[in-house]
Design a protein around this motif. Structure first.
Motif, PDB file in Angstrom:
ATOM      1  N   LEU A 121     -32.010 -68.821  47.270  1.00  0.00           N
ATOM      2  CA  LEU A 121     -30.944 -69.002  48.256  1.00  0.00           C
ATOM      3  C   LEU A 121     -31.286 -70.134  49.222  1.00  0.00           C
ATOM      4  O   LEU A 121     -30.437 -70.980  49.533  1.00  0.00           O
ATOM      5  CB  LEU A 121     -30.717 -67.703  49.025  1.00  0.00           C
ATOM      6  N   GLU A 122     -32.516 -70.171  49.671  1.00  0.00           N
ATOM      7  CA  GLU A 122     -32.941 -71.245  50.580  1.00  0.00           C
ATOM      8  C   GLU A 122     -32.900 -72.596  49.875  1.00  0.00           C
ATOM      9  O   GLU A 122     -32.524 -73.613  50.467  1.00  0.00           O
ATOM     10  CB  GLU A 122     -34.347 -70.950  51.097  1.00  0.00           C
ATOM     11  N   LEU A 123     -33.261 -72.627  48.590  1.00  0.00           N
ATOM     12  CA  LEU A 123     -33.211 -73.879  47.827  1.00  0.00           C
ATOM     13  C   LEU A 123     -31.775 -74.367  47.675  1.00  0.00           C
ATOM     14  O   LEU A 123     -31.498 -75.575  47.757  1.00  0.00           O
ATOM     15  CB  LEU A 123     -33.851 -73.674  46.454  1.00  0.00           C
ATOM     16  N   VAL A 124     -30.841 -73.434  47.455  1.00  0.00           N
ATOM     17  CA  VAL A 124     -29.428 -73.801  47.366  1.00  0.00           C
ATOM     18  C   VAL A 124     -28.956 -74.388  48.698  1.00  0.00           C
ATOM     19  O   VAL A 124     -28.235 -75.401  48.732  1.00  0.00           O
ATOM     20  CB  VAL A 124     -28.573 -72.585  46.963  1.00  0.00           C
ATOM     21  N   LYS A 125     -29.374 -73.776  49.799  1.00  0.00           N
ATOM     22  CA  LYS A 125     -29.011 -74.291  51.118  1.00  0.00           C
ATOM     23  C   LYS A 125     -29.574 -75.693  51.351  1.00  0.00           C
ATOM     24  O   LYS A 125     -28.997 -76.477  52.108  1.00  0.00           O
ATOM     25  CB  LYS A 125     -29.517 -73.353  52.212  1.00  0.00           C
ATOM     26  N   ARG A 126     -30.673 -76.009  50.683  1.00  0.00           N
ATOM     27  CA  ARG A 126     -31.296 -77.325  50.827  1.00  0.00           C
ATOM     28  C   ARG A 126     -30.702 -78.355  49.865  1.00  0.00           C
ATOM     29  O   ARG A 126     -31.190 -79.476  49.777  1.00  0.00           O
ATOM     30  CB  ARG A 126     -32.809 -77.210  50.619  1.00  0.00           C
ATOM     31  N   GLY A 127     -29.656 -77.943  49.126  1.00  0.00           N
ATOM     32  CA  GLY A 127     -28.934 -78.901  48.295  1.00  0.00           C
ATOM     33  C   GLY A 127     -29.207 -78.829  46.814  1.00  0.00           C
ATOM     34  O   GLY A 127     -28.697 -79.652  46.046  1.00  0.00           O
ATOM     35  N   HIS A 128     -30.006 -77.854  46.373  1.00  0.00           N
ATOM     36  CA  HIS A 128     -30.299 -77.714  44.955  1.00  0.00           C
ATOM     37  C   HIS A 128     -29.302 -76.745  44.314  1.00  0.00           C
ATOM     38  O   HIS A 128     -28.482 -76.139  45.005  1.00  0.00           O
ATOM     39  CB  HIS A 128     -31.741 -77.260  44.774  1.00  0.00           C
ATOM     40  N   ARG A 129     -29.385 -76.597  42.995  1.00  0.00           N
ATOM     41  CA  ARG A 129     -28.326 -75.868  42.288  1.00  0.00           C
ATOM     42  C   ARG A 129     -28.864 -74.648  41.541  1.00  0.00           C
ATOM     43  O   ARG A 129     -29.855 -74.736  40.807  1.00  0.00           O
ATOM     44  CB  ARG A 129     -27.606 -76.806  41.317  1.00  0.00           C
ATOM     45  N   LEU A 130     -28.167 -73.546  41.707  1.00  0.00           N
ATOM     46  CA  LEU A 130     -28.528 -72.298  41.035  1.00  0.00           C
ATOM     47  C   LEU A 130     -27.988 -72.292  39.612  1.00  0.00           C
ATOM     48  O   LEU A 130     -26.838 -72.640  39.370  1.00  0.00           O
ATOM     49  CB  LEU A 130     -27.955 -71.101  41.796  1.00  0.00           C
ATOM     50  N   VAL A 131     -28.835 -71.881  38.672  1.00  0.00           N
ATOM     51  CA  VAL A 131     -28.409 -71.711  37.284  1.00  0.00           C
ATOM     52  C   VAL A 131     -28.279 -70.235  36.945  1.00  0.00           C
ATOM     53  O   VAL A 131     -27.267 -69.798  36.399  1.00  0.00           O
ATOM     54  CB  VAL A 131     -29.395 -72.397  36.313  1.00  0.00           C
ATOM     55  N   ALA A 132     -29.303 -69.443  37.273  1.00  0.00           N
ATOM     56  CA  ALA A 132     -29.276 -68.021  36.932  1.00  0.00           C
ATOM     57  C   ALA A 132     -30.191 -67.242  37.864  1.00  0.00           C
ATOM     58  O   ALA A 132     -31.246 -67.741  38.266  1.00  0.00           O
ATOM     59  CB  ALA A 132     -29.699 -67.806  35.478  1.00  0.00           C
ATOM     60  N   ASP A 133     -29.787 -66.040  38.191  1.00  0.00           N
ATOM     61  CA  ASP A 133     -30.603 -65.149  39.012  1.00  0.00           C
ATOM     62  C   ASP A 133     -30.854 -63.841  38.276  1.00  0.00           C
ATOM     63  O   ASP A 133     -29.962 -63.313  37.611  1.00  0.00           O
ATOM     64  CB  ASP A 133     -29.897 -64.861  40.353  1.00  0.00           C
ATOM     65  N   ASP A 134     -32.065 -63.345  38.400  1.00  0.00           N
ATOM     66  CA  ASP A 134     -32.485 -62.041  37.880  1.00  0.00           C
ATOM     67  C   ASP A 134     -32.717 -62.043  36.373  1.00  0.00           C
ATOM     68  O   ASP A 134     -33.790 -61.702  35.897  1.00  0.00           O
ATOM     69  CB  ASP A 134     -31.482 -60.949  38.264  1.00  0.00           C
ATOM     70  N   ASN A 135     -31.706 -62.439  35.601  1.00  0.00           N
ATOM     71  CA  ASN A 135     -31.827 -62.433  34.146  1.00  0.00           C
ATOM     72  C   ASN A 135     -31.486 -63.824  33.610  1.00  0.00           C
ATOM     73  O   ASN A 135     -30.351 -64.267  33.692  1.00  0.00           O
ATOM     74  CB  ASN A 135     -30.887 -61.382  33.543  1.00  0.00           C
ATOM     75  N   VAL A 136     -32.503 -64.509  33.070  1.00  0.00           N
ATOM     76  CA  VAL A 136     -32.306 -65.862  32.552  1.00  0.00           C
ATOM     77  C   VAL A 136     -32.340 -65.812  31.030  1.00  0.00           C
ATOM     78  O   VAL A 136     -33.324 -65.367  30.438  1.00  0.00           O
ATOM     79  CB  VAL A 136     -33.398 -66.827  33.062  1.00  0.00           C
ATOM     80  N   GLU A 137     -31.252 -66.235  30.412  1.00  0.00           N
ATOM     81  CA  GLU A 137     -31.204 -66.307  28.955  1.00  0.00           C
ATOM     82  C   GLU A 137     -31.725 -67.672  28.526  1.00  0.00           C
ATOM     83  O   GLU A 137     -31.190 -68.701  28.924  1.00  0.00           O
ATOM     84  CB  GLU A 137     -29.773 -66.097  28.451  1.00  0.00           C
TER      85      GLU A 137
END
Length: 312
Positions: free
Chosen positions: A165-181
């Motif tokens: 969440l902090e990384l997203v606030k710093r301008g980066h992009r979320l791909v997957a949380d908790d379960n990554v395929e």
């Protein structure tokens, strides 16, 4: 259980024209390999890869035009087996009526594309490889940081989602949380994505589930990313030795690939998002040929040797 792709999915993805046998569009494709059936047109069936999509280009069509109609129909009938998923004709070439007849008899779809044979072959192979690639699920968070796919792992409750969440606030992009395929598309690529049901979602303890795209916009998420680096978070262990210089190179195996791994100890007061952000930038620098740890070690050795020479 082996994965499969229907001929209908291939048709829709590449916008192929259906020539005949619409009823066979649900036939399964089980391999990403293609077949160019030139030898089969000559009558050689000792090895016929019948389970592959059969691709006809200018060479195959031109050769078949020189055959007698009865012989041509015979060869096409031999190619039509219960395991043959589909025939694809490139360059909008006129489809031989004998091929249409033979395929229609056993409900094997014949498709056509305007693309040249080589390019069409690449598109079909890439699509099938992405769909048929082996997939595993890993517990973690995948974030796109400065163009690098960083997989954050660690025990439950260590702070992976909060860091993301902090990384997203710093301008980066979320791909997957908790379960990554994770799927292995080739020998050098591990592609991570999110299951559809939790795509764009983050679970923050005490806050609940939040939708990152709704809160931060479409630029804060992406659907998939190649995994380049693994960052493992673990609770600080005072008895354990942690690398302080950066010379140790740790790896973790995913499928049959060794992925670079960094272990970061977690304790109060450490800003994990900044540390991971810097780790990603430092990893990029290493790939560009600059290694700060190695440079420091070389400079230190030079200083030690210089002082020794003075004392001697």
């Amino acid at each position: 259980m082996s994965k499969s792709v229907s001929v209908k999915e291939l048709k829709e993805r590449l916008q192929l024209e259906l020539v005949c046998a619409e009823e066979g569009l649900e036939r399964p494709i089980l391999t990403s390999d293609l077949s160019r059936p030139g030898l089969e047109l000559t009558g050689f069936f000792s090895y016929y890869p019948e389970d592959r999509v059969q691709l006809f280009g200018m060479t195959e069509i031109s050769f078949s035009e020189g055959m007698e109609p009865k012989e041509r129909l015979k060869r096409y009938r031999q190619m039509c087996t219960s395991r043959t998923p589909a025939f694809v004709v490139s360059r909008n070439l006129e489809t031989p009526k004998e091929l249409i007849q033979a395929a229609s008899e056993v409900s094997i779809p014949v498709l056509r594309s305007r693309l040249k044979t080589t390019r069409l072959s690449v598109y079909i192979t890439n699509f099938l490889e992405s769909k048929l690639a082996p997939v595993i699920s890993m517990h973690g968070v995948l974030v796109d940081i400065y163009g690098l796919g960083v997989l954050i792992t660690g025990n439950s409750g260590v702070g992976k989602s909060e860091t993301a969440l902090e990384l997203v606030k710093r301008g980066h992009r979320l791909v997957a949380d908790d379960n990554v395929e994770i799927r292995q598309e080739d020998e050098l690529s591990l592609i991570g994505s999110s299951p559809a049901i939790i795509e764009h979602l983050l679970e923050i303890r005490g806050l609940g589930i939040i939708n990152v795209m709704t809160l931060f916009g479409a630029g804060a998420v992406r659907s998939s990313k190649k995994i380049t680096l693994v960052v493992h978070l673990e609770n600080w262990d005072s008895e354990k030795h942690y690398d302080r210089v950066g010379l140790d190179e740790e790896k973790t195996r995913i499928f049959d690939m060794d992925v670079p791994k960094i272990t970061i100890p977690v304790r109060p007061g450490r800003n994990l998002s900044v540390i991971i952000e810097v780790a990603a930038m430092n990893f990029r620098l290493k790939n560009m040929g600059y290694n700060a740890a190695e440079q420091f070690t070389q400079d230190l050795n030079k200083l030690i040797n210089h002082n020794r020479s003075i004392n001697d």
